[in-house]
Design an enzyme around this catalytic site. Sequence first.
Site, PDB file in Angstrom:
ATOM      1  N   GLY A 148     -55.424 -11.787 -48.334  1.00 36.88           N
ATOM      2  CA  GLY A 148     -56.848 -11.910 -48.095  1.00 36.88           C
ATOM      3  C   GLY A 148     -57.542 -12.547 -49.291  1.00 36.88           C
ATOM      4  O   GLY A 148     -57.002 -12.589 -50.401  1.00 36.88           O
ATOM      5  N   CYS A 149     -58.743 -13.038 -49.065  1.00 33.67           N
ATOM      6  CA  CYS A 149     -59.474 -13.733 -50.132  1.00 33.67           C
ATOM      7  C   CYS A 149     -59.886 -12.780 -51.253  1.00 33.67           C
ATOM      8  O   CYS A 149     -59.635 -13.058 -52.441  1.00 33.67           O
ATOM      9  CB  CYS A 149     -60.692 -14.449 -49.554  1.00 33.67           C
ATOM     10  SG  CYS A 149     -61.774 -13.423 -48.532  1.00 33.67           S
ATOM     11  N   TYR A 150     -60.476 -11.657 -50.911  1.00 35.36           N
ATOM     12  CA  TYR A 150     -60.855 -10.691 -51.949  1.00 35.36           C
ATOM     13  C   TYR A 150     -59.635 -10.150 -52.702  1.00 35.36           C
ATOM     14  O   TYR A 150     -59.656 -10.075 -53.944  1.00 35.36           O
ATOM     15  CB  TYR A 150     -61.642  -9.538 -51.345  1.00 35.36           C
ATOM     16  CG  TYR A 150     -63.069  -9.839 -50.958  1.00 35.36           C
ATOM     17  CD1 TYR A 150     -63.983 -10.321 -51.895  1.00 35.36           C
ATOM     18  CD2 TYR A 150     -63.526  -9.600 -49.663  1.00 35.36           C
ATOM     19  CE1 TYR A 150     -65.301 -10.583 -51.547  1.00 35.36           C
ATOM     20  CE2 TYR A 150     -64.846  -9.856 -49.303  1.00 35.36           C
ATOM     21  CZ  TYR A 150     -65.732 -10.345 -50.246  1.00 35.36           C
ATOM     22  OH  TYR A 150     -67.045 -10.597 -49.894  1.00 35.36           O
ATOM     23  N   THR A 152     -56.913 -11.593 -53.356  1.00 32.84           N
ATOM     24  CA  THR A 152     -56.423 -12.631 -54.255  1.00 32.84           C
ATOM     25  C   THR A 152     -57.234 -12.653 -55.543  1.00 32.84           C
ATOM     26  O   THR A 152     -56.678 -12.621 -56.658  1.00 32.84           O
ATOM     27  CB  THR A 152     -56.480 -14.008 -53.570  1.00 32.84           C
ATOM     28  OG1 THR A 152     -55.588 -14.022 -52.454  1.00 32.84           O
ATOM     29  CG2 THR A 152     -56.091 -15.116 -54.533  1.00 32.84           C
ATOM     30  N   ALA A 153     -58.555 -12.707 -55.420  1.00 32.63           N
ATOM     31  CA  ALA A 153     -59.421 -12.774 -56.603  1.00 32.63           C
ATOM     32  C   ALA A 153     -59.314 -11.503 -57.441  1.00 32.63           C
ATOM     33  O   ALA A 153     -59.246 -11.560 -58.676  1.00 32.63           O
ATOM     34  CB  ALA A 153     -60.870 -13.009 -56.179  1.00 32.63           C
TER      35      ALA A 153
END
Length: 345
Positions: A148-150, A152-153
């Site tokens: 997921g994007c969150y 990853t960050a």
Amino acid sequence: MISVGIVGGTGYTGVELLRLLVTHPEVDLKMVTSRSEAGKPVADTYPNLRGFTDVCFSEPDVKALASCDLVFFATPNGTAMKMVPELIEQGTKVIDLAADFRLKDTAEWQQWYGMEHACEDVLAEAVYGLPEINRDAVYSAKVVANPGCYPTAVGLGFLPLIENGLIDDQHLIADAKSGVSGAGRGAKVGSLFAETADSLMAYGTSGHRHLPEIRQELAVAAGGKDINITFTPHLAPMIRGILSTLYVQIPGQNIESLQAIFEARYANEPFVDVMSPGSQPATRSVKGSNVCRLALHYHEDTGQVIVLSVIDNLVKGSSGQAVQCMNIMFGLEEDMGLKHVALLP
């Protein structure tokens, strides 16, 4: 050449995947499926692809998809798991950009996604596709769960501290802001321009689907020890980008030693940029690129570490990372097709 199919090519992650793949030197884009757009040229829906592909949308057909070397699923949660077993049985590799194969605990998956898992055996062998931690496993994987994007960050920001034993199970905080493209392309009142412009709001405060994914991967980095983390996402009035501000108390350190840890951890990572101490990375510095930029701040009087992490949610947070995994799976240069300079302004 890698023959590629895409299931679900009409969302933002789908068109971003298309943007990256149509110029990839080792990809032969064979088919893009969409029940609602079947028969229509892809470039009619996405004019930015005019002159780059003449493929038309087609109905999803597992037998036709099985003729591809690799199939990407850019579909809603719960779609891929119904088709993947037959595909891998035919020797086709899969990268799922949704959440069907991210969580290893099926009970937890069912709790957060509200449905029974259709192929627990495939889930057990699927590889979590964050190359910075699972590169070797991605190389030999049949099914890759694109992160997921969150997660990853947040994960890339906390990993060096956890891997170096500087964080135990203490309370971590991840305060994250995302552009509205993260909500998808479907028409929703909450993502209308009049609802999001000139406004900033938190959501998922009592529990977001990416929280168990973040916990799972940080626990793996900690050698199986549970990590206590508060994660709060926010909707920001921009189209693309995620800024995650990460907080943890680590007394007795100094910025030089912490910076050295991050620089050593990511020295050979093509898509992680550790900036100089005290930098302020902006989401626009990664817009359209597959880069995660990190910057460290440290308050010696309190022991407060602050890590700033920025990505483009549609690239490193989704489709770009999927292409990065594809390159690894097929033994290509990891940055092939991904050497894009971020867009400014």
